[in-house]
Write an enzyme that holds these catalytic residues in place. Structure first.
Site, PDB file in Angstrom:
ATOM      1  N   GLU A 285     139.813 124.084  30.077  1.00 52.39           N
ATOM      2  CA  GLU A 285     139.213 125.826  29.760  1.00 52.39           C
ATOM      3  C   GLU A 285     139.782 126.241  29.534  1.00 52.39           C
ATOM      4  OE1 GLU A 285     135.663 125.143  31.014  1.00 52.39           O
ATOM      5  OE2 GLU A 285     135.735 123.296  31.433  1.00 52.39           O
TER       6      GLU A 285
ATOM      7  N   SER B  38     109.245 102.747  87.068  1.00 52.25           N
ATOM      8  CA  SER B  38     110.534 102.061  87.935  1.00 52.25           C
ATOM      9  C   SER B  38     111.495 103.063  87.896  1.00 52.25           C
ATOM     10  CB  SER B  38     110.551 100.627  88.131  1.00 52.25           C
ATOM     11  OG  SER B  38     109.129 100.339  88.274  1.00 52.25           O
TER      12      SER B  38
END
Length: 730
Positions: free
Chosen positions: A154, A432
């Site tokens: 770059e 239950s």
């Protein structure tokens, strides 16, 4: 120009001198604790390492690698941050036996450790409104080979120019004129940083002038290393659905599932290759194109003597080594994250609203969550096919018995659906599931024990206003009387109502509230059979109290929050209390283990005959709600299956919710309960017909665990004494 420069300089200074980015909050799972006798299996440890992105090798030689034999795992653990500070990298040898972890050894000095942790899994990052996502990596932790590759591709003159490179601009202009189109750029890394930080992507001469001027100011003001750090953490690297992937730290996780410091040369080269065009070189969509660009980067490194010929050949011949797309970078946990957000607000208030870079450490167990998701998807498909009800829904909460936190949560039959959270927000009769707390209330009184006979005869209760209630057993039969243990194991309604009326409705409600039930309980006899509304989270809370020896610890999803400087943010602490005495909790757990062996959950026991498990089924009136709560040595789970419109499902607890839990255990592999009787528990002997305490030498007795205070045998045996011959062989 001077005035304009002063203006631009103020903008740049404001950005660079303060917090450069509003970093998203990072949300982590729990850290897997490894210590002697820890209930963690060899397979669970390997699965955790794979989820964390460790490489399996023959001999670990670097951080992030592990090897495994039949009963050992050697791992070079990464360093990581947690609420206790920075945990340095370590080489560990973990040995396993049938109970779990046998020992943990640090290989640097062969020392046996009391405890060691693996790093937590990064679950997600809470992104800001700009939809950018990043993991900040300081310059000193960015691999130098990656920086060298970046500069060669770059900006080769990065350390020589002053932010703008006129020769590169001229060279690019000549190339572009010859080609008749833009094929090469002349921008330096500093110019690209200026554009990314301050400017739009419009193509105009005016924008290029501003970009160049700002680059000159940035280069004058800041060091080259600071510019590199900013660029490598800002550069756009792709798209993760609606989120932009910014910076090399996040890109390493996104593409490879590993920290930046652990990437190979080939993987680093691919990251540099992607800078030119993350969409054009998307390695999942355009693999050959991405590989070609990567190879170009590697060739440049070879030409500039950054790689040897052998290193180049090895790197260029490697596949792209992308992460498995099924191993998500971000976990989709809508139900759990809704709980996290609620708790952050409740415990920390508005302090975190605009905080940058906070770290939220949660209780989530990624392996338990994965097992629960797989169970929900597979089992709900089977239940829907069997019942012909395609709109059945589910909610499940799994807790960690040791840390008292939520280990997994699912609020929809589609675990990824971010809508109504049935794990937290439904209110349905729990059936239950309430019964163990009725029996716990009784067993805390020395007048009752597991052999105490309970009436199982038709009863009729009046509310004083002319209305009567006549509870019945599921089998529509009455046995006259049944031992207390068998009444709970068989989930018989009438004996439970008789027992609850004897001990008092207010006492039962008090047991529930002390165990963590945070909802009003209507004091009517029907509450004894579960006519109280709750959620899987609420059911998990009270069963977690039972599983924790009767100790109530408010379930949490957050263990700690650190700020951007890794300092602990103080919050309200939740205190533990002894809700049910340990002896009573032990007796109830004994009964719940019998439920799995021979009671309403015996199908679960038949599927796991080698494991000791505890559980309880629950069904509401007209089979509208199917419930199950159960636990092993590691986890407590509460499951609800039903319809959003409250219509009948045709399911019992054993045929609906228990199937989801059973599937969860098949995915997770349970650890048998290790129940040690607390002080005050003895083996008692009782007359099975009367429940009267007997001497050990008496005939026709049954042995049951009992509180010492509730086993006071009489001097005379009801059915005579055993002969000395029989006693000899007992």
């Amino acid at each position: 120009m001077v005035a304009w420069g002063i203006y631009l300089d103020s903008q740049i200074a404001q950005k660079f001198s303060g917090q450069q980015w509003h970093l998203p909050a990072q949300v982590f799972s729990r850290s897997l604790a490894l210590y002697p006798d820890a209930p963690v299996s060899h397979g669970q440890t390997i699965a955790e390492l794979n989820m964390l992105g460790y490489r399996k090798v023959a001999n670990p030689r670097r951080v992030g690698e592990y090897s495994a034999s039949q009963d050992k795992v050697e791992v070079w653990r990464r360093g990581f941050q947690n609420a206790n500070g920075w945990q340095h990298e370590q080489r560990l040898l973990i040995s396993f036996d049938a109970r779990g972890v046998a020992e943990v050894q640090r290989l640097s000095d062969n020392r046996q450790l009391a405890i060691a942790y693996l790093e937590p899994v990064l679950l997600d990052r809470m992104v800001t409104q700009d939809r950018e996502d990043r993991v900040f990596v300081p310059r000193e932790r960015i691999p130098q080979p990656l920086v060298e590759a970046l500069l060669l591709i770059e900006d080769r003159d990065f350390y020589q120019h002053h932010g703008v490179n006129p020769s590169a601009i001229a060279r690019a202009a000549v190339v572009n004129v010859k080609a008749g189109r833009t094929v090469q750029g002349g921008s330096t890394i500093t110019q690209q940083l200026a554009k990314n930080f301050f400017l739009s992507s419009e193509r105009s001469l005016w924008r290029k002038v501003r970009e160049a001027y700002m680059a000159l100011i940035i280069d004058f003001r800041y060091s080259k290393e600071a510019i590199l750090e900013a660029y490598l953490n800002e550069v756009y690297m792709g798209q993760d659905r609606a989120r932009g992937v910014h910076g090399m730290g996040l890109a390493a996780q996104f593409y490879f599932g590993r920290p930046l410091t652990e990437l190979t040369t080939s993987q680093q080269a691919l990251l540099i290759a992607l800078i030119k065009g993350p969409s054009y070189y998307n390695p999942w969509r355009y693999g050959e194109r991405a590989a070609s660009r990567r190879d170009l980067v590697l060739r440049v490194l070879l030409e500039h003597d950054k790689l040897t010929t052998e290193e180049y050949k090895l790197a260029v011949n490697q596949p792209l080594q992308l992460r498995d797309r099924d191993r998500r970078v971000r976990q989709s946990l809508p139900a759990f994250f809704s709980l996290v957000r609620q708790e952050l607000s409740a415990r920390y208030g508005n302090r975190l609203a605009n905080a940058s870079g906070i770290k939220v450490y949660t209780t989530l167990d990624p392996l338990a969550q994965k097992a629960a998701e797989q169970a929900v998807v597979a089992e709900m498909a089977r239940i829907k096919a069997r019942t012909k009800k395609s709109d059945l829904q589910v909610g499940i909460v799994v807790t960690d018995r040791y840390q008292g936190g939520v280990a997994a949560m699912i609020g929809d039959a589609n675990p990824n659906f971010a809508g109504f959270n049935r794990a937290l927000d439904i209110r349905r009769p729990i059936g239950s599931l309430v019964k163990p707390f009725v029996y716990a209330t009784a067993l805390s009184n020395p007048s009752y024990n597991l052999a105490t006979p309970l009436k199982d005869e038709a009863i009729s209760l009046s509310n004083g206003q002319g209305k009567t209630w006549q509870p019945k057993n599921v089998d529509k039969q009455f046995k006259g009387q049944v031992p207390l243990l068998d009444a709970l194991v068989g989930s018989r309604n009438v004996p439970t109502v008789n027992l609850g009326m004897e001990v008092g409705l207010n006492s039962v409600a008090a047991t529930l509230h002390q165990s963590g039930w945070r909802q009003d309980v209507s004091i009517y006899p029907s509450m004894l059979l579960g006519a109280i509304d709750g959620s899987p989270m609420m059911a998990a809370q009270i069963f977690h109290t039972l599983a924790d020896g009767g100790r109530y610890r408010p379930l949490t999803s957050i263990t700690a929050v650190l700020d951007n400087d890794n300092q602990l943010i103080e919050a309200d602490h939740r205190r533990a209390t002894q809700a049910i005495d340990p002896q009573t909790a032990y007796l109830v757990e004994y009964a719940l283990k019998e439920v799995v062996k021979r009671g309403t959950a015996k199908a679960l026991g038949a599927n796991f005959p080698s494991y000791v498990l505890a559980g309880k089924t629950g069904t509401s009136n007209d089979n509208r709600d199917s419930w199950f709560a159960g636990y092993d040595q590691n986890n407590v789970a509460a499951v609800w299956v039903g319809l959003d419109n409250n219509d009948t499902t045709g399911l019992y607890g054993s045929s609906g919710a228990m199937g989801v839990y059973q599937s969860f255990l098949k995915n997770r592999r349970p650890m048998s309960l290790r129940s040690t009787p607390p002080q005050g528990i003895v083996t008692g002997y009782f007359d099975p017909a009367t429940g009267q305490a007997q001497q050990k030498e008496c005939n026709a007795t049954i042995a049951r665990p009992a509180m010492k205070s509730s086993w006071q045998p009489t001097a005379n045996c009801s059915h005579g004494s055993k002969s000395w011959w029989n006693s000899l062989f007992e």
